[in-house]
Motif scaffolding. Structure first.
Motif, PDB file in Angstrom:
ATOM      1  N   LYS A   3      43.777  39.517  36.246  1.00  0.00           N
ATOM      2  CA  LYS A   3      42.970  38.922  37.311  1.00  0.00           C
ATOM      3  C   LYS A   3      41.523  38.914  36.864  1.00  0.00           C
ATOM      4  O   LYS A   3      41.154  39.553  35.899  1.00  0.00           O
ATOM      5  CB  LYS A   3      43.147  39.664  38.628  1.00  0.00           C
ATOM      6  CG  LYS A   3      42.519  41.041  38.663  1.00  0.00           C
ATOM      7  CD  LYS A   3      42.907  41.797  39.900  1.00  0.00           C
ATOM      8  CE  LYS A   3      42.604  41.045  41.163  1.00  0.00           C
ATOM      9  NZ  LYS A   3      41.176  40.856  41.419  1.00  0.00           N
ATOM     10  N   SER A   4      40.685  38.201  37.639  1.00  0.00           N
ATOM     11  CA  SER A   4      39.287  38.086  37.227  1.00  0.00           C
ATOM     12  C   SER A   4      38.517  39.347  37.578  1.00  0.00           C
ATOM     13  O   SER A   4      38.771  40.006  38.584  1.00  0.00           O
ATOM     14  CB  SER A   4      38.641  36.871  37.890  1.00  0.00           C
ATOM     15  OG  SER A   4      38.540  37.044  39.276  1.00  0.00           O
ATOM     16  N   SER A   5      37.528  39.666  36.731  1.00  0.00           N
ATOM     17  CA  SER A   5      36.743  40.873  36.952  1.00  0.00           C
ATOM     18  C   SER A   5      35.939  40.795  38.236  1.00  0.00           C
ATOM     19  O   SER A   5      35.739  41.813  38.911  1.00  0.00           O
ATOM     20  CB  SER A   5      35.820  41.099  35.755  1.00  0.00           C
ATOM     21  OG  SER A   5      36.580  41.350  34.587  1.00  0.00           O
ATOM     22  N   ILE A   6      35.444  39.611  38.588  1.00  0.00           N
ATOM     23  CA  ILE A   6      34.664  39.492  39.813  1.00  0.00           C
ATOM     24  C   ILE A   6      35.509  39.881  41.014  1.00  0.00           C
ATOM     25  O   ILE A   6      35.012  40.463  41.987  1.00  0.00           O
ATOM     26  CB  ILE A   6      34.085  38.059  39.967  1.00  0.00           C
ATOM     27  CG1 ILE A   6      33.108  37.978  41.141  1.00  0.00           C
ATOM     28  CG2 ILE A   6      35.184  37.033  40.089  1.00  0.00           C
ATOM     29  CD1 ILE A   6      31.857  38.790  40.956  1.00  0.00           C
ATOM     30  N   GLY A   7      36.822  39.617  40.947  1.00  0.00           N
ATOM     31  CA  GLY A   7      37.718  40.032  42.023  1.00  0.00           C
ATOM     32  C   GLY A   7      37.844  41.544  42.103  1.00  0.00           C
ATOM     33  O   GLY A   7      37.913  42.122  43.190  1.00  0.00           O
ATOM     34  N   LEU A   8      37.872  42.206  40.948  1.00  0.00           N
ATOM     35  CA  LEU A   8      37.887  43.666  40.959  1.00  0.00           C
ATOM     36  C   LEU A   8      36.586  44.204  41.539  1.00  0.00           C
ATOM     37  O   LEU A   8      36.575  45.194  42.270  1.00  0.00           O
ATOM     38  CB  LEU A   8      38.092  44.208  39.543  1.00  0.00           C
ATOM     39  CG  LEU A   8      39.470  44.020  38.934  1.00  0.00           C
ATOM     40  CD1 LEU A   8      39.482  44.506  37.493  1.00  0.00           C
ATOM     41  CD2 LEU A   8      40.536  44.750  39.739  1.00  0.00           C
ATOM     42  N   GLY A   9      35.458  43.550  41.212  1.00  0.00           N
ATOM     43  CA  GLY A   9      34.186  43.965  41.766  1.00  0.00           C
ATOM     44  C   GLY A   9      34.160  43.840  43.277  1.00  0.00           C
ATOM     45  O   GLY A   9      33.605  44.692  43.978  1.00  0.00           O
ATOM     46  N   ALA A  58      35.503  27.756  61.428  1.00  0.00           N
ATOM     47  CA  ALA A  58      35.525  29.015  62.184  1.00  0.00           C
ATOM     48  C   ALA A  58      36.119  30.151  61.371  1.00  0.00           C
ATOM     49  O   ALA A  58      35.855  31.326  61.645  1.00  0.00           O
ATOM     50  CB  ALA A  58      36.330  28.825  63.472  1.00  0.00           C
ATOM     51  N   THR A  59      36.932  29.805  60.358  1.00  0.00           N
ATOM     52  CA  THR A  59      37.650  30.828  59.594  1.00  0.00           C
ATOM     53  C   THR A  59      37.537  30.514  58.104  1.00  0.00           C
ATOM     54  O   THR A  59      37.957  29.435  57.665  1.00  0.00           O
ATOM     55  CB  THR A  59      39.138  30.863  59.988  1.00  0.00           C
ATOM     56  OG1 THR A  59      39.255  30.850  61.408  1.00  0.00           O
ATOM     57  CG2 THR A  59      39.823  32.095  59.436  1.00  0.00           C
ATOM     58  N   VAL A  60      36.961  31.440  57.349  1.00  0.00           N
ATOM     59  CA  VAL A  60      36.734  31.210  55.924  1.00  0.00           C
ATOM     60  C   VAL A  60      37.057  32.479  55.145  1.00  0.00           C
ATOM     61  O   VAL A  60      36.637  33.583  55.524  1.00  0.00           O
ATOM     62  CB  VAL A  60      35.271  30.803  55.640  1.00  0.00           C
ATOM     63  CG1 VAL A  60      35.081  30.521  54.149  1.00  0.00           C
ATOM     64  CG2 VAL A  60      34.873  29.587  56.465  1.00  0.00           C
ATOM     65  N   LEU A  61      37.790  32.297  54.043  1.00  0.00           N
ATOM     66  CA  LEU A  61      38.092  33.381  53.103  1.00  0.00           C
ATOM     67  C   LEU A  61      37.546  33.029  51.729  1.00  0.00           C
ATOM     68  O   LEU A  61      37.616  31.873  51.313  1.00  0.00           O
ATOM     69  CB  LEU A  61      39.599  33.597  52.983  1.00  0.00           C
ATOM     70  CG  LEU A  61      40.342  34.233  54.169  1.00  0.00           C
ATOM     71  CD1 LEU A  61      41.844  34.055  53.985  1.00  0.00           C
ATOM     72  CD2 LEU A  61      39.995  35.699  54.309  1.00  0.00           C
ATOM     73  N   GLN A  62      37.010  34.014  51.029  1.00  0.00           N
ATOM     74  CA  GLN A  62      36.636  33.865  49.624  1.00  0.00           C
ATOM     75  C   GLN A  62      37.683  34.599  48.804  1.00  0.00           C
ATOM     76  O   GLN A  62      37.858  35.812  48.936  1.00  0.00           O
ATOM     77  CB  GLN A  62      35.246  34.451  49.362  1.00  0.00           C
ATOM     78  CG  GLN A  62      34.838  34.506  47.895  1.00  0.00           C
ATOM     79  CD  GLN A  62      34.718  33.120  47.260  1.00  0.00           C
ATOM     80  OE1 GLN A  62      34.410  32.144  47.949  1.00  0.00           O
ATOM     81  NE2 GLN A  62      34.958  33.040  45.971  1.00  0.00           N
ATOM     82  N   ALA A  63      38.401  33.856  47.940  1.00  0.00           N
ATOM     83  CA  ALA A  63      39.550  34.435  47.263  1.00  0.00           C
ATOM     84  C   ALA A  63      39.303  34.815  45.814  1.00  0.00           C
ATOM     85  O   ALA A  63      40.114  35.522  45.229  1.00  0.00           O
ATOM     86  CB  ALA A  63      40.737  33.473  47.333  1.00  0.00           C
ATOM     87  N   PHE A  64      38.236  34.335  45.171  1.00  0.00           N
ATOM     88  CA  PHE A  64      38.025  34.573  43.746  1.00  0.00           C
ATOM     89  C   PHE A  64      39.282  34.154  42.971  1.00  0.00           C
ATOM     90  O   PHE A  64      40.054  33.317  43.441  1.00  0.00           O
ATOM     91  CB  PHE A  64      37.629  36.022  43.485  1.00  0.00           C
ATOM     92  CG  PHE A  64      36.314  36.388  44.124  1.00  0.00           C
ATOM     93  CD1 PHE A  64      35.131  35.870  43.639  1.00  0.00           C
ATOM     94  CD2 PHE A  64      36.253  37.215  45.232  1.00  0.00           C
ATOM     95  CE1 PHE A  64      33.907  36.172  44.225  1.00  0.00           C
ATOM     96  CE2 PHE A  64      35.040  37.525  45.835  1.00  0.00           C
ATOM     97  CZ  PHE A  64      33.870  36.996  45.324  1.00  0.00           C
ATOM     98  N   TYR A  65      39.488  34.689  41.771  1.00  0.00           N
ATOM     99  CA  TYR A  65      40.692  34.381  40.984  1.00  0.00           C
ATOM    100  C   TYR A  65      41.571  35.624  40.985  1.00  0.00           C
ATOM    101  O   TYR A  65      41.220  36.649  40.403  1.00  0.00           O
ATOM    102  CB  TYR A  65      40.324  33.977  39.561  1.00  0.00           C
ATOM    103  CG  TYR A  65      39.478  32.723  39.490  1.00  0.00           C
ATOM    104  CD1 TYR A  65      39.908  31.541  40.064  1.00  0.00           C
ATOM    105  CD2 TYR A  65      38.241  32.742  38.857  1.00  0.00           C
ATOM    106  CE1 TYR A  65      39.130  30.398  40.011  1.00  0.00           C
ATOM    107  CE2 TYR A  65      37.458  31.603  38.784  1.00  0.00           C
ATOM    108  CZ  TYR A  65      37.907  30.428  39.367  1.00  0.00           C
ATOM    109  OH  TYR A  65      37.131  29.300  39.314  1.00  0.00           O
ATOM    110  N   GLY A  66      42.711  35.520  41.628  1.00  0.00           N
ATOM    111  CA  GLY A  66      43.518  36.707  41.920  1.00  0.00           C
ATOM    112  C   GLY A  66      44.591  37.047  40.932  1.00  0.00           C
ATOM    113  O   GLY A  66      45.451  37.887  41.225  1.00  0.00           O
ATOM    114  N   GLY A  67      44.617  36.416  39.742  1.00  0.00           N
ATOM    115  CA  GLY A  67      45.620  36.772  38.746  1.00  0.00           C
ATOM    116  C   GLY A  67      47.008  36.277  39.093  1.00  0.00           C
ATOM    117  O   GLY A  67      47.204  35.367  39.910  1.00  0.00           O
ATOM    118  N   ASN A  68      48.013  36.907  38.464  1.00  0.00           N
ATOM    119  CA  ASN A  68      49.406  36.482  38.620  1.00  0.00           C
ATOM    120  C   ASN A  68      49.837  36.400  40.080  1.00  0.00           C
ATOM    121  O   ASN A  68      50.551  35.494  40.493  1.00  0.00           O
ATOM    122  CB  ASN A  68      50.345  37.455  37.895  1.00  0.00           C
ATOM    123  CG  ASN A  68      49.990  37.676  36.454  1.00  0.00           C
ATOM    124  OD1 ASN A  68      48.866  38.067  36.139  1.00  0.00           O
ATOM    125  ND2 ASN A  68      50.935  37.445  35.560  1.00  0.00           N
TER     126      ASN A  68
END
Length: 824
Positions: free
Chosen positions: A55-61, A609-619
């Protein structure tokens, strides 16, 4: 080799040519062996996002969870062991200076404390499995603009260098001691990082006391004597360009001494000793690791990286009684596990958002209907999921010829959309010149005209059922991470029907001198149904209108966020914003999911009204998203970087005047924002971001009280405690953040700086007392005049909050006497 004495004994047996041989790579991923002296070849694997990836490092952050990050590091260690890899070329801790940085997804944060703390957990987890970590890129390697990372110099003040760009490395070396460190491509204040005695000798070795291994970035060595004397132990990749015979000649000319060479050889031998002690075989098989436990960890990591940005109508978590859910968007059907470049991956499997939502809806009887709505790719999506062999094995048959006899290889791979970097198929040949044929059965999944694309080195032609579709002629632009794509149209294809696909390739006259690595050739085939986007946006809006809830998955992908190129702006690609606006107007009950490694502009944010930031979540990105959407996991991610206000656009960013082509001046890029990077810059300029650093909502509600501190010791140590309560009926986890302010400083300082954080798990109604330990790092700044860190006497503000702009508790502490120090 089992001791220093053994290393010394081996060193004495090495001839001078053998010693020089050890100081450069054998090929792209291995060091040179000396079999006669039982010195094996080390194997390196790229991996900011996995051993070719999880997965992407920014997601781990964004998880702000050191325990989770350590567990991911442990899993990466096991994956490396399965691949017989001794050293992983990760983590990346370059600072997020601008939202346009092409490799932003590889790093953890814009904040040095978060960056270094998360990196330490990653390194400790990885190295607990006997696999070496390589912290990189040392230092100030934060943009990809044209040749700036090699040719231009980043002009950085000493204070900014120390407090922002070096600090993550300093923290990781202090708390995790990575086996290796990789130098950056770029110059820092006029000197290439790989030749900088100041960076390597004075700061890294003498001041910080680092005793690890120094490796160059791939082709990041530009000298023979200067680089070696600065401290770079290994030139990569091989075969050598700047060492080898050149180093022998420098030795003969007494430009350096044998003892200079022996220092570097000793470090190579020490790393080999560590690798031997790990028990990982040398030249072993490159296996894979796929267990239920690993999948569950990756799924948890994907979910914990997701940040809930808006939930104004409490649409989330989704109910289980919907009759029809519309899944719309270019990032919904194709899984995008990470960004591109050397961090690009060919995962063993992926789960797309659409797949996961369909699976989650099976047991409720909910109808799930999908529509792409708009296109967002720069390169056509890879066709991996559409190609087979006659025996139904996934993949393509690759046959190529250099000389008799003919050699044939079968390559098969899972669903993925790899970038053109490294290629879908890298030709397994030890020669640069070849002719070949890439063939497969192609089975489209939609009726209509299909646009087909080719990226190759050399000259190639793509045929479907023996009909020429597209020809790639020699001379098409080629850069470090892929050749330009050439496209053609395959008319009137039928979903589910098999077609013979063939690519005939020749690179006999392909010149590799313009590339930094000795590519042996690659071929990438992309394809997608050709659409009228006006029509597809209308159709998507119609689907949204007839559905009870819409999950709209948009964002960037590995075309747009990749090594070798920075983004040109913060806008979402193509007609994405038009799609979002039309779907929101058709159905306000829409969950917008943005997937990107760096901030994007959101001109539709007021309507959503509803927003998610998902980044790159890997497999497991799809399953992680579905877990958050349907409430199986309560979102707990926080933004590790600032999302600028879209109305002011890119100009809001502190680095805007001096990033990319705007920052050029006589071969220099000036870091004019100094220490005011990220949220520090927004706050000092009194600019409100769209979403601040550290921001993230939950399905739970938390309250804070009873902030207390101990006295500050003479060396700057103290403790902070406070209570956090879950005042909702939903179990959840809260990331508590502690910031320090110093309004009495003799030097300009940020309004506040993150200095501690932790994640607290709370059941409904539960209260926990949180205790955080702080030291001199929390109080200090770097004094350029005296070249030391200083903690000045006076009063400091202790601010506890849920983001950089939402502070819940405040108190003051006093440091009675000023003190200074250097080192870790």
């Amino acid at each position: 080799m089992s001791s220093t004495n053994d290393i010394d004994a081996i060193l004495q047996k090495l001839t001078i040519p053998q010693r020089i041989k050890l100081l450069a790579g054998r090929d792209l991923n291995h060091s040179e062996p000396i079999p006669e002296l039982d010195i094996p070849s080390l194997r390196f694997s790229d991996g900011p996002n996995g051993a070719r990836g999880t997965k992407s490092s920014i997601g781990l952050g964004s998880s702000f969870d050191v325990d989770l990050v350590k567990a991911v590091g442990e899993a990466l260690g096991e994956e490396c062991r399965a691949k017989s890899t001794h050293v992983l070329l990760a983590p990346t801790v370059n600072t997020h200076r601008s939202p346009l940085g092409g490799r932003g997804f590889e790093s953890f944060s814009e904040d040095p404390h978060l960056n270094g703390t998360v990196a330490s957990a990653y390194i400790n987890g990885l190295q607990s499995k006997g696999v070496g970590a390589t912290i990189k890129h040392f230092v100030a390697n934060d943009q990809e603009f044209e040749s700036s990372k090699i040719l231009m110099t980043g002009e950085v003040s000493e204070r900014a260098l120390r407090e922002i760009y070096l600090k993550p490395f300093q923290l990781a070396i202090k708390h995790a001691n990575p086996w290796a460190l990789m130098t950056a491509y770029n110059r820092v204040n006029g000197v290439h990082a790989s030749e900088s005695s100041k960076l390597l000798q004075d700061i890294l070795f003498k001041e910080w006391g680092y005793r690890g291994f120094i490796i160059s970035d791939w082709t990041g060595v530009y000298s023979t004597v200067e680089c070696l004397n600065a401290g770079v132990d290994l030139e990569m990749p091989g075969p050598s360009v700047m060492r080898g015979p050149a180093l022998l000649r420098m030795l003969m000319a007494q430009k350096l001494s044998l003892s200079d060479i022996d220092k570097r050889v000793t470090n190579v031998l020490r790393l080999i000793q560590r690798a031997k002690e790990s028990g990982i075989p040398f030249s072993g098989p490159e296996g894979s690791l796929d267990t239920p436990e690993l999948r569950q960890l990756l799924r948890r990591a994907a979910a914990d990286s997701i940040v809930l940005l808006k939930n104004d109508k409490q649409t989330l978590p989704l109910k289980n009684d919907y009759k029809k859910i519309a899944v719309i968007g270019p990032n919904a059907k194709i899984a995008v596990p990470t960004g591109g470049g050397s961090a690009g991956v060919l995962p063993t499997y992926t789960v797309s958002p659409l797949q996961a939502i369909q699976e989650a809806s099976k047991h409720t009887g909910t109808e799930v209907e999908y529509m792409i709505g708009a296109l967002s790719h720069k390169y056509l999506p890879g066709i991996e999921s559409h190609i087979y062999q006659p025996n139904s094995q996934r993949g393509a048959l690759l046959e190529f010829w250099n000389e008799e006899p003919t050699t044939a290889f079968v390559s098969s791979f899972g669903d993925s959309t790899p970038p053109p970097v490294w290629s879908t198929l890298t030709l397994a040949s030890n020669c640069l010149l070849f002719d070949g044929v890439y063939s497969a059965k192609f089975k489209p999944d939609e009726d209509g005209d299909w646009e087909m694309g080719l990226n190759v080195t050399g000259h190639a032609a793509l045929y479907i059922d023996q009909k020429l579709i597209v020809e790639y002629v020699l001379g098409a632009p080629v850069n470090t991470f892929g050749a330009a794509e050439v496209r053609g149209i395959a008319m009137d294809l039928k979903a589910g029907q098999e077609y013979d696909l063939e690519v005939r390739i020749s690179n006999a006259s392909f010149v590799t001198s313009g590339l930094p690595f000795p590519f042996w050739g690659f071929v990438r085939v992309g394809g997608a149904r050709k659409v009228d986007e006006d029509a597809t946006i209308r159709e998507a809006a119609a689907l949204a209108r007839e559905s009870e809830v819409v999950i709209l998955v948009v964002g960037l992908n590995n075309d747009w966020e990749t090594e070798g190129a920075d983004r040109q702006g913060m806008e979402l690609p193509g007609r994405t914003n038009d799609l979002v606006l039309e779907v929101l107007r058709a159905n306000p009950n829409t969950v917008v999911v943005n997937q990107s490694g760096t901030p994007v502009s959101m001109p539709w944010i007021d309507e959503a009204a509803t927003v998610l930031q998902a980044f790159y979540g890997g497999n497991e990105l799809g399953n992680g998203l579905a877990d958050v959407l349907f409430g199986r996991i309560n979102p707990s991610g926080k933004l590790p970087l600032t999302f600028p206000e879209y109305r002011v656009r890119l100009e809001d960013n502190p680095s805007f005047p001096s990033f990319g082509d705007r920052g050029q001046e006589s071969g220099k890029i000036h870091y004019n924002e100094g220490i005011f990077v990220g949220y520090r810059g927004f706050e000092i300029r009194k600019l409100s971001p769209l979403f601040p650093f550290g921001f993230g909502l939950s399905y739970s509600k938390f309250e804070y009280c009873n902030l207390e501190t101990t006295e500050v010791s003479s060396d700057g140590r103290f403790h902070v405690s406070f209570n956090v309560s879950n005042v909702s009926q939903v179990e959840g986890r809260e990331v508590v953040q502690l910031y320090i302010s110093d309004s009495q400083s003799s030097r300009p300082r940020p309004i506040k700086e993150l200095k501690a954080f932790t994640k607290v798990h709370l059941t409904p109604g539960q209260t926990k007392n949180v205790k955080l330990a702080l030291d001199r790092e929390a109080l200090s700044f770097y004094n350029e005049a005296d070249m030391c860190w200083v903690a000045e006497s006076g009063t400091f503000g202790i601010l506890v909050g849920v983001s950089s702009t939402d502070i819940r508790l405040e108190v003051e502490v006093e440091l009675k006497m000023t003190f200074t120090w250097t080192g870790l």
